[in-house]
Design an enzyme around this catalytic site. Structure first.
Site, mmCIF file in Angstrom:
data_model
loop_
_atom_site.group_PDB
_atom_site.id
_atom_site.type_symbol
_atom_site.label_atom_id
_atom_site.label_comp_id
_atom_site.label_asym_id
_atom_site.label_seq_id
_atom_site.Cartn_x
_atom_site.Cartn_y
_atom_site.Cartn_z
ATOM 1 N N TYR A 223 0.829 -1.201 0.000
ATOM 2 C CA TYR A 223 0.000 0.000 0.000
ATOM 3 C C TYR A 223 0.867 1.256 0.000
ATOM 4 C CZ TYR A 223 -3.592 -3.358 1.336
ATOM 5 O OH TYR A 223 -4.440 -4.437 1.371
ATOM 6 N N ASN A 246 -12.125 -1.339 -5.049
ATOM 7 C CA ASN A 246 -11.948 -1.681 -6.454
ATOM 8 C C ASN A 246 -13.143 -2.505 -6.939
ATOM 9 O OD1 ASN A 246 -11.103 -2.718 -8.944
ATOM 10 N ND2 ASN A 246 -9.648 -4.138 -8.028
ATOM 11 N N CYS A 254 -5.958 -5.911 -7.463
ATOM 12 C CA CYS A 254 -5.733 -5.531 -6.067
ATOM 13 C C CYS A 254 -5.243 -6.716 -5.238
ATOM 14 C CB CYS A 254 -6.996 -4.940 -5.464
ATOM 15 S SG CYS A 254 -8.468 -5.952 -5.632
ATOM 16 N N HIS A 255 -5.383 -7.938 -5.758
ATOM 17 C CA HIS A 255 -4.876 -9.100 -5.015
ATOM 18 C C HIS A 255 -3.356 -9.112 -4.952
ATOM 19 C CE1 HIS A 255 -4.985 -10.342 -9.263
ATOM 20 N NE2 HIS A 255 -3.984 -11.150 -8.977
ATOM 21 N N GLU A 281 -0.839 -17.173 -10.152
ATOM 22 C CA GLU A 281 0.034 -16.327 -10.949
ATOM 23 C C GLU A 281 1.498 -16.656 -10.719
ATOM 24 O OE1 GLU A 281 -2.795 -12.404 -11.559
ATOM 25 O OE2 GLU A 281 -1.137 -12.278 -10.137
#
Length: 288
Positions: A223, A246, A254-255, A281
């Site tokens: 953040y 979001n 945002c993950h 990912e």
């Protein structure tokens, strides 16, 4: 009812994520690493079938994937693949992710339009399968404006969440109009050129979401780094709020935002989904 995308037997469908979600729950509750046989047995599947489904969805073995779900891996990911958003953008990394190549344009509402609560705006919606379970997608004639993952919160809560964001808008169910964008956004149809986004939010929120779109797949940030990247280094708490608001989770990634300590933090659509996304990912990045 959830709409099936094309090629329902592809690894990227709700059934496969359902298996992964149940496996994650078992891994979380286990006191030690579970063997392939033990996981398959607890899921009521044969070892061979579980191995095929699991590996098809994520691209690595269940044993390897368990390593991606640990707090230690999140911290290692932060150390090894942490990039400031500005550096990533300058280096051109924002163009390397699969999703970034699809979003060749996006538009945003004006502050006045946002303040009106969507008055005069027609928003179409439909349910679809996704790599992470049932997904509610909303869009205008300009692009996708809302996405809510229902695997953890349930379909009713997912719908209520998005409807409440634009209380003055008119909503109509029309999945066929949205389907081409949804297929492109989740990589189900790579012949489509783009999945445009229409960002409906306050100006500060849109700045945060735009910064997230620059973060490559397989990388993470904090953040604080987002706050620096948008020129408000002291606004860490406000950034956290904007990340949490979001409306297009996963597509605006945002993950990929972790706490400075490397802990996963929260996730609007459920922490198990966030962990699954990061592991998914990371596995894809390693396999490449």
């Amino acid at each position: 009812m959830t709409q099936m995308m094309q090629n329902s037997d592809t690894p990227q469908n709700a059934y496969h994520y359902g298996v992964i979600a149940r496996a994650i729950a078992l891994i979380d509750s286990a006191e030690e690493t579970l063997s392939l046989d033990a996981l398959a047995a607890q899921l009521g599947m044969s070892t061979a079938h579980f191995q095929r489904v699991f590996s098809a969805w994520v691209g690595v073995s269940p044993k390897r994937y368990q390593q991606y779900l640990t707090l230690g891996h999140a911290k290692a990911l932060l150390r090894a693949r942490f990039t400031t958003l500005e550096a990533a953008h300058v280096a051109g990394l924002s163009g390397t992710g699969r999703l970034h190549d699809l979003f060749v344009r996006w538009e945003a509402m004006s502050p006045g339009e946002y303040a009106s609560g969507g008055a005069g705006l027609e928003i179409l919606w439909g349910w679809f399968d996704s790599p992470f379970g049932a997904v509610l997608v909303m869009g205008t004639d300009k692009g996708i404006c809302g996405l809510s993952l229902a695997a953890e919160m349930g379909e009713d809560a997912a719908m209520d969440d998005l409807l409440a964001r634009w209380p003055a808008a008119t909503f109509a169910e029309d999945p066929e109009r949205l389907r081409p964008w949804v297929l492109a956004a989740f990589g189900m149809d790579r012949t489509l050129e783009r999945a445009p986004l229409y960002l409906i939010g306050a100006p500060f929120q849109i700045k945060v979401w735009e910064a997230l779109l620059k973060l490559p797949e397989g990388h993470v940030t904090t953040y604080g780094e987002i706050a620096k990247a948008i020129g408000t280094p002291k606004a860490v708490r406000a950034v956290g709020t904007a990340v949490g608001r979001n409306p297009i989770g996963y597509l605006i990634p945002c993950h990929r935002v972790l706490r400075k300590s490397g802990e996963l933090g929260g996730y609007h659509w459920g922490l198990p989904i966030k962990r699954a996304m990061l592991g998914y990912e990371a596995a894809r990045a390693e396999s490449r």
